[in-house]
Scaffold this motif. Structure first.
Motif, PDB file in Angstrom:
ATOM      1  N   GLU A 130       5.094  38.223  -4.471  1.00 47.86           N
ATOM      2  CA  GLU A 130       4.528  39.306  -3.669  1.00 47.86           C
ATOM      3  C   GLU A 130       5.689  40.210  -3.307  1.00 47.86           C
ATOM      4  O   GLU A 130       6.584  39.804  -2.568  1.00 47.86           O
ATOM      5  N   ARG A 131       5.659  41.375  -3.894  1.00 51.04           N
ATOM      6  CA  ARG A 131       6.784  42.306  -3.812  1.00 51.04           C
ATOM      7  C   ARG A 131       8.020  41.605  -4.365  1.00 51.04           C
ATOM      8  O   ARG A 131       8.007  41.139  -5.469  1.00 51.04           O
ATOM      9  N   ARG A 132       9.069  41.455  -3.583  1.00 51.84           N
ATOM     10  CA  ARG A 132      10.278  40.805  -4.098  1.00 51.84           C
ATOM     11  C   ARG A 132      10.376  39.340  -3.690  1.00 51.84           C
ATOM     12  O   ARG A 132      11.337  38.656  -4.036  1.00 51.84           O
ATOM     13  N   ASP A 133       9.386  38.832  -2.973  1.00 51.49           N
ATOM     14  CA  ASP A 133       9.394  37.441  -2.530  1.00 51.49           C
ATOM     15  C   ASP A 133       8.639  36.557  -3.508  1.00 51.49           C
ATOM     16  O   ASP A 133       7.572  36.926  -3.998  1.00 51.49           O
ATOM     17  N   THR A 134       9.175  35.371  -3.770  1.00 58.85           N
ATOM     18  CA  THR A 134       8.494  34.404  -4.617  1.00 58.85           C
ATOM     19  C   THR A 134       7.637  33.519  -3.719  1.00 58.85           C
ATOM     20  O   THR A 134       8.148  32.845  -2.827  1.00 58.85           O
ATOM     21  N   LEU A 135       6.311  33.539  -3.941  1.00 59.16           N
ATOM     22  CA  LEU A 135       5.402  32.709  -3.171  1.00 59.16           C
ATOM     23  C   LEU A 135       5.281  31.303  -3.749  1.00 59.16           C
ATOM     24  O   LEU A 135       5.124  30.324  -3.016  1.00 59.16           O
ATOM     25  N   LEU A 136       5.329  31.221  -5.071  1.00 62.57           N
ATOM     26  CA  LEU A 136       5.168  29.937  -5.744  1.00 62.57           C
ATOM     27  C   LEU A 136       5.916  29.978  -7.059  1.00 62.57           C
ATOM     28  O   LEU A 136       5.841  30.965  -7.793  1.00 62.57           O
ATOM     29  N   ASP A 137       6.635  28.904  -7.340  1.00 65.05           N
ATOM     30  CA  ASP A 137       7.352  28.780  -8.608  1.00 65.05           C
ATOM     31  C   ASP A 137       7.217  27.332  -9.052  1.00 65.05           C
ATOM     32  O   ASP A 137       7.820  26.443  -8.465  1.00 65.05           O
ATOM     33  N   ILE A 138       6.402  27.106 -10.059  1.00 60.06           N
ATOM     34  CA  ILE A 138       6.140  25.763 -10.565  1.00 60.06           C
ATOM     35  C   ILE A 138       6.749  25.628 -11.953  1.00 60.06           C
ATOM     36  O   ILE A 138       6.530  26.486 -12.818  1.00 60.06           O
ATOM     37  N   ASN A 154      -3.176  30.759 -19.495  1.00 56.69           N
ATOM     38  CA  ASN A 154      -4.160  30.464 -18.442  1.00 56.69           C
ATOM     39  C   ASN A 154      -3.650  30.768 -17.035  1.00 56.69           C
ATOM     40  O   ASN A 154      -4.455  30.874 -16.103  1.00 56.69           O
ATOM     41  N   TRP A 155      -2.352  30.873 -16.868  1.00 54.89           N
ATOM     42  CA  TRP A 155      -1.779  31.069 -15.541  1.00 54.89           C
ATOM     43  C   TRP A 155      -2.309  32.336 -14.860  1.00 54.89           C
ATOM     44  O   TRP A 155      -2.627  32.330 -13.682  1.00 54.89           O
ATOM     45  N   ARG A 156      -2.429  33.418 -15.594  1.00 54.22           N
ATOM     46  CA  ARG A 156      -2.877  34.689 -15.007  1.00 54.22           C
ATOM     47  C   ARG A 156      -4.263  34.552 -14.375  1.00 54.22           C
ATOM     48  O   ARG A 156      -4.513  35.048 -13.291  1.00 54.22           O
ATOM     49  N   THR A 157      -5.178  33.875 -15.044  1.00 56.44           N
ATOM     50  CA  THR A 157      -6.549  33.795 -14.528  1.00 56.44           C
ATOM     51  C   THR A 157      -6.732  32.686 -13.492  1.00 56.44           C
ATOM     52  O   THR A 157      -7.634  32.767 -12.659  1.00 56.44           O
ATOM     53  N   LYS A 158      -5.879  31.678 -13.524  1.00 52.71           N
ATOM     54  CA  LYS A 158      -6.085  30.525 -12.642  1.00 52.71           C
ATOM     55  C   LYS A 158      -5.058  30.406 -11.525  1.00 52.71           C
ATOM     56  O   LYS A 158      -5.172  29.525 -10.681  1.00 52.71           O
ATOM     57  N   SER A 159      -4.079  31.275 -11.487  1.00 52.53           N
ATOM     58  CA  SER A 159      -2.986  31.152 -10.518  1.00 52.53           C
ATOM     59  C   SER A 159      -3.452  31.240  -9.073  1.00 52.53           C
ATOM     60  O   SER A 159      -2.975  30.485  -8.216  1.00 52.53           O
ATOM     61  N   THR A 160      -4.367  32.138  -8.785  1.00 51.02           N
ATOM     62  CA  THR A 160      -4.853  32.286  -7.413  1.00 51.02           C
ATOM     63  C   THR A 160      -5.555  31.016  -6.940  1.00 51.02           C
ATOM     64  O   THR A 160      -5.299  30.535  -5.830  1.00 51.02           O
ATOM     65  N   ILE A 162      -5.107  27.982  -8.089  1.00 58.58           N
ATOM     66  CA  ILE A 162      -4.110  26.914  -7.983  1.00 58.58           C
ATOM     67  C   ILE A 162      -3.293  27.079  -6.703  1.00 58.58           C
ATOM     68  O   ILE A 162      -3.048  26.112  -5.980  1.00 58.58           O
ATOM     69  N   TYR A 163      -2.904  28.301  -6.400  1.00 62.26           N
ATOM     70  CA  TYR A 163      -2.147  28.564  -5.178  1.00 62.26           C
ATOM     71  C   TYR A 163      -2.965  28.184  -3.940  1.00 62.26           C
ATOM     72  O   TYR A 163      -2.483  27.483  -3.055  1.00 62.26           O
ATOM     73  N   GLN A 164      -4.218  28.612  -3.896  1.00 59.48           N
ATOM     74  CA  GLN A 164      -5.083  28.280  -2.757  1.00 59.48           C
ATOM     75  C   GLN A 164      -5.285  26.769  -2.631  1.00 59.48           C
ATOM     76  O   GLN A 164      -5.290  26.222  -1.541  1.00 59.48           O
ATOM     77  N   TYR A 165      -5.453  26.103  -3.765  1.00 56.65           N
ATOM     78  CA  TYR A 165      -5.641  24.649  -3.749  1.00 56.65           C
ATOM     79  C   TYR A 165      -4.395  23.956  -3.193  1.00 56.65           C
ATOM     80  O   TYR A 165      -4.503  23.072  -2.319  1.00 56.65           O
ATOM     81  N   LEU A 166      -3.221  24.334  -3.654  1.00 60.25           N
ATOM     82  CA  LEU A 166      -1.982  23.713  -3.161  1.00 60.25           C
ATOM     83  C   LEU A 166      -1.806  23.930  -1.667  1.00 60.25           C
ATOM     84  O   LEU A 166      -1.457  22.997  -0.939  1.00 60.25           O
ATOM     85  N   VAL A 167      -2.025  25.149  -1.210  1.00 59.58           N
ATOM     86  CA  VAL A 167      -1.886  25.439   0.210  1.00 59.58           C
ATOM     87  C   VAL A 167      -2.863  24.616   1.025  1.00 59.58           C
ATOM     88  O   VAL A 167      -2.488  23.998   2.037  1.00 59.58           O
TER      89      VAL A 167
END
Length: 171
Positions: A130-138, A154-160, A162-167
């Protein structure tokens, strides 16, 4: 006349990169705007990009064979000096393009996946910025190139999701 046109291409690219704020633009995004608006062809755009890189006015990062461009401080200074040579009409068209394409431009810049080979295995790096900050790096080790490519695709379509699930799981 030819040199003048190349200057306009360079100024358009610098103006676009300056207005995109903290994101990058891909070669395709720059080409789409300039060609779709009838300002030029891909050969001249490539020539302008090459000269801007050579002069350190922009930087290029290649991720999965896609070039991502960002303006440098020197590029910002050059734009300030020469911006008046770019018509107000072109500037407005660029701002309008960003307004209508903002979500697509942002997605391409924020969600990144790439892979490298490491000792016979492939390491897939999936990133959300998000901007210059890395929110997630797997980073994920996988045994084959095909699997690495599939994960990247698949990352582009499923990243959101996956991020919500991890949080949610970590809260």
């Amino acid at each position: 006349m030819e040199t003048q046109n190349l200057l306009i291409y360079k100024l358009m690219i610098l103006y676009m990169l300056d207005r995109i704020e903290d994101y990058t633009l891909t070669n395709t995004q720059i080409n789409n705007f300039i060609i779709d608006k009838g300002y030029g062809d891909s050969f001249k755009i490539h020539e302008a990009l090459s000269e801007l890189i050579d002069k350190d006015f922009i930087t290029v990062t290649t991720i999965r064979d896609i070039n991502h461009y960002q303006i440098t401080d020197s590029g910002e200074n050059a734009l300030l000096y020469f911006e008046n040579r770019l018509s107000n009409n072109i500037k407005q068209e660029i701002r309008d393009y960003f307004k209508t394409e903002k979500i697509n431009l942002k997605k391409e810049s924020e969600i990144i996946a790439d892979y490298t080979i490491n000792g016979g295995e492939y390491v897939v790096d999936c990133i959300i910025r998000e901007r210059r900050d890395t929110l997630l790096d797997i980073k994920i080790n996988v045994p084959s190139k095909d699997l690495a490519r599939a994960i990247c695709d698949n990352w582009r379509t499923k990243s959101t999701d996956i991020y919500q699930y991890l949080v949610s799981q970590l809260m």
